[in-house]
Motif scaffolding. Structure first.
Motif, short mmCIF file in Angstrom:
data_model
loop_
_atom_site.label_atom_id
_atom_site.label_comp_id
_atom_site.label_asym_id
_atom_site.label_seq_id
_atom_site.Cartn_x
_atom_site.Cartn_y
_atom_site.Cartn_z
N SER A 51 0.81 -1.22 0.00
CA SER A 51 0.00 0.00 0.00
C SER A 51 0.84 1.28 0.00
CB SER A 51 -0.92 0.01 1.22
OG SER A 51 -0.17 -0.06 2.42
N VAL A 52 2.12 1.18 0.34
CA VAL A 52 2.97 2.38 0.40
C VAL A 52 4.14 2.30 -0.57
CG1 VAL A 52 2.35 2.66 2.82
CG2 VAL A 52 4.54 1.59 2.23
N LYS A 53 4.30 1.19 -1.23
CA LYS A 53 5.43 1.00 -2.13
C LYS A 53 5.42 2.06 -3.23
CE LYS A 53 6.28 -3.28 -2.44
NZ LYS A 53 6.22 -4.72 -2.80
N GLY A 54 6.57 2.70 -3.44
CA GLY A 54 6.67 3.75 -4.44
C GLY A 54 6.34 5.13 -3.91
N ARG A 55 5.75 5.20 -2.72
CA ARG A 55 5.41 6.51 -2.12
C ARG A 55 6.20 6.79 -0.86
NH1 ARG A 55 0.48 7.36 -0.08
NH2 ARG A 55 0.11 5.16 0.44
N THR B 216 24.74 7.43 12.56
CA THR B 216 25.50 8.42 13.33
C THR B 216 24.58 9.21 14.26
OG1 THR B 216 25.26 10.19 11.69
CG2 THR B 216 27.12 8.67 11.42
N LYS B 217 23.29 9.21 13.95
CA LYS B 217 22.32 9.92 14.76
C LYS B 217 21.37 8.99 15.50
CE LYS B 217 22.34 14.02 11.79
NZ LYS B 217 21.53 14.95 10.96
N ASN B 218 21.59 7.69 15.35
CA ASN B 218 20.68 6.71 15.96
C ASN B 218 19.23 6.98 15.59
OD1 ASN B 218 22.91 5.58 17.14
ND2 ASN B 218 22.28 5.94 19.25
N THR B 219 19.00 7.27 14.33
CA THR B 219 17.68 7.70 13.89
C THR B 219 17.26 6.96 12.62
OG1 THR B 219 17.99 9.91 14.85
CG2 THR B 219 16.30 9.69 13.18
N VAL B 220 15.99 6.61 12.58
CA VAL B 220 15.40 6.04 11.38
C VAL B 220 14.31 7.01 10.91
CG1 VAL B 220 13.71 4.66 12.67
CG2 VAL B 220 14.36 3.97 10.36
N TYR B 221 14.16 7.08 9.59
CA TYR B 221 13.23 8.03 8.99
C TYR B 221 12.20 7.30 8.14
CZ TYR B 221 17.07 11.19 10.11
OH TYR B 221 18.07 11.88 10.75
N LEU B 222 11.06 7.95 7.98
CA LEU B 222 10.06 7.48 7.03
C LEU B 222 9.62 8.69 6.21
CD1 LEU B 222 8.45 4.98 6.07
CD2 LEU B 222 6.57 5.81 7.52
N GLN B 223 10.09 8.76 4.98
CA GLN B 223 9.68 9.82 4.06
C GLN B 223 8.40 9.39 3.38
OE1 GLN B 223 11.08 12.93 3.39
NE2 GLN B 223 9.21 13.24 2.20
N MET B 224 7.36 10.17 3.54
CA MET B 224 6.04 9.83 3.00
C MET B 224 5.64 10.87 1.97
SD MET B 224 4.12 8.64 6.50
CE MET B 224 4.06 10.29 7.17
N ASN B 225 5.52 10.44 0.74
CA ASN B 225 5.13 11.33 -0.36
C ASN B 225 3.76 10.92 -0.89
OD1 ASN B 225 7.66 12.57 -0.17
ND2 ASN B 225 8.56 11.17 -1.67
N SER B 226 3.15 11.82 -1.62
CA SER B 226 1.83 11.55 -2.24
C SER B 226 0.86 10.96 -1.23
CB SER B 226 2.01 10.60 -3.44
OG SER B 226 2.89 11.14 -4.38
N LEU B 227 0.75 11.61 -0.11
CA LEU B 227 -0.09 11.08 0.97
C LEU B 227 -1.56 11.04 0.56
CD1 LEU B 227 1.76 12.69 3.95
CD2 LEU B 227 1.25 10.25 3.73
N LYS B 228 -2.24 10.03 1.06
CA LYS B 228 -3.66 9.82 0.78
C LYS B 228 -4.44 9.81 2.09
CE LYS B 228 -2.39 6.64 -2.96
NZ LYS B 228 -2.56 5.26 -3.50
N PRO B 229 -5.71 10.10 2.05
CA PRO B 229 -6.52 10.05 3.30
C PRO B 229 -6.43 8.70 4.00
CG PRO B 229 -7.73 11.21 1.59
CD PRO B 229 -6.49 10.65 0.94
N GLU B 230 -6.29 7.63 3.24
CA GLU B 230 -6.19 6.30 3.85
C GLU B 230 -4.86 6.06 4.56
OE1 GLU B 230 -7.06 7.06 0.70
OE2 GLU B 230 -6.30 5.54 -0.73
N ASP B 231 -3.93 6.99 4.45
CA ASP B 231 -2.68 6.91 5.21
C ASP B 231 -2.85 7.47 6.62
OD1 ASP B 231 -0.95 7.85 2.22
OD2 ASP B 231 -1.11 5.83 3.08
N THR B 232 -4.01 8.04 6.91
CA THR B 232 -4.27 8.59 8.23
C THR B 232 -4.19 7.49 9.29
OG1 THR B 232 -5.65 10.39 7.40
CG2 THR B 232 -6.01 9.69 9.68
N ALA B 233 -3.32 7.69 10.29
CA ALA B 233 -3.11 6.68 11.32
C ALA B 233 -2.10 7.20 12.33
CB ALA B 233 -2.58 5.39 10.70
N GLY B 234 -1.99 6.49 13.43
CA GLY B 234 -0.86 6.68 14.33
C GLY B 234 0.29 5.85 13.79
N TYR B 235 1.46 6.45 13.69
CA TYR B 235 2.63 5.75 13.14
C TYR B 235 3.60 5.44 14.27
CZ TYR B 235 1.18 6.45 8.35
OH TYR B 235 0.49 6.39 7.17
#
Length: 123
Positions: free
Chosen positions: A62-66, A74-93
């Protein structure tokens, strides 16, 4: 005690982008696989993306390609870049950490969890 702290959620319009961050309080972060999951109201928590310690990634269809998961050891951090967001992406992450190096889509294989950050996409 390992802590995972998510940030970057918010209210956006359909088609917009957001970048979520998850900072981990562990010196062994670089050895761990990390994952992102999401939970919409009244629904079960679902897998979104995962990244191994070596940088291999897996995405939900459902998120592949977006969405793109990445990490900065070095920052002990993971990211999630979310593009072309849709209303169905609404959620707690939710960010999750696995104490092994290989990525997994299975929720029960993650040991540590963050408190979550809300993403709301309006149409």
């Amino acid at each position: 005690q390992v802590q995972l702290v998510e940030s970057g959620g918010g209210l956006v319009q359909a088609g917009d982008s957001l970048r979520l961050s998850c900072a981990a309080s562990s010196r062994t972060f670089s050895n761990w696989a990390m994952g992102w999951f999401r939970q919409a109201p009244g629904k079960e928590r679902d897998f979104v993306a995962t990244i191994s310690s070596g940088g291999s990634t897996v995405y939900a269809d459902s998120v592949k390609g977006r969405f793109t998961i990445s990490r900065d050891n070095t920052k002990n951090t993971v990211y999630l870049q979310m593009n072309s967001l849709k209303p169905e992406d609404t959620a707690g992450y939710y960010c999750a950490a696995r104490i092994f190096s290989s990525a997994t889509t299975r929720e029960y294989e993650y040991r540590y969890w963050g408190q979550g950050t809300q993403v709301t996409v309006s149409s």
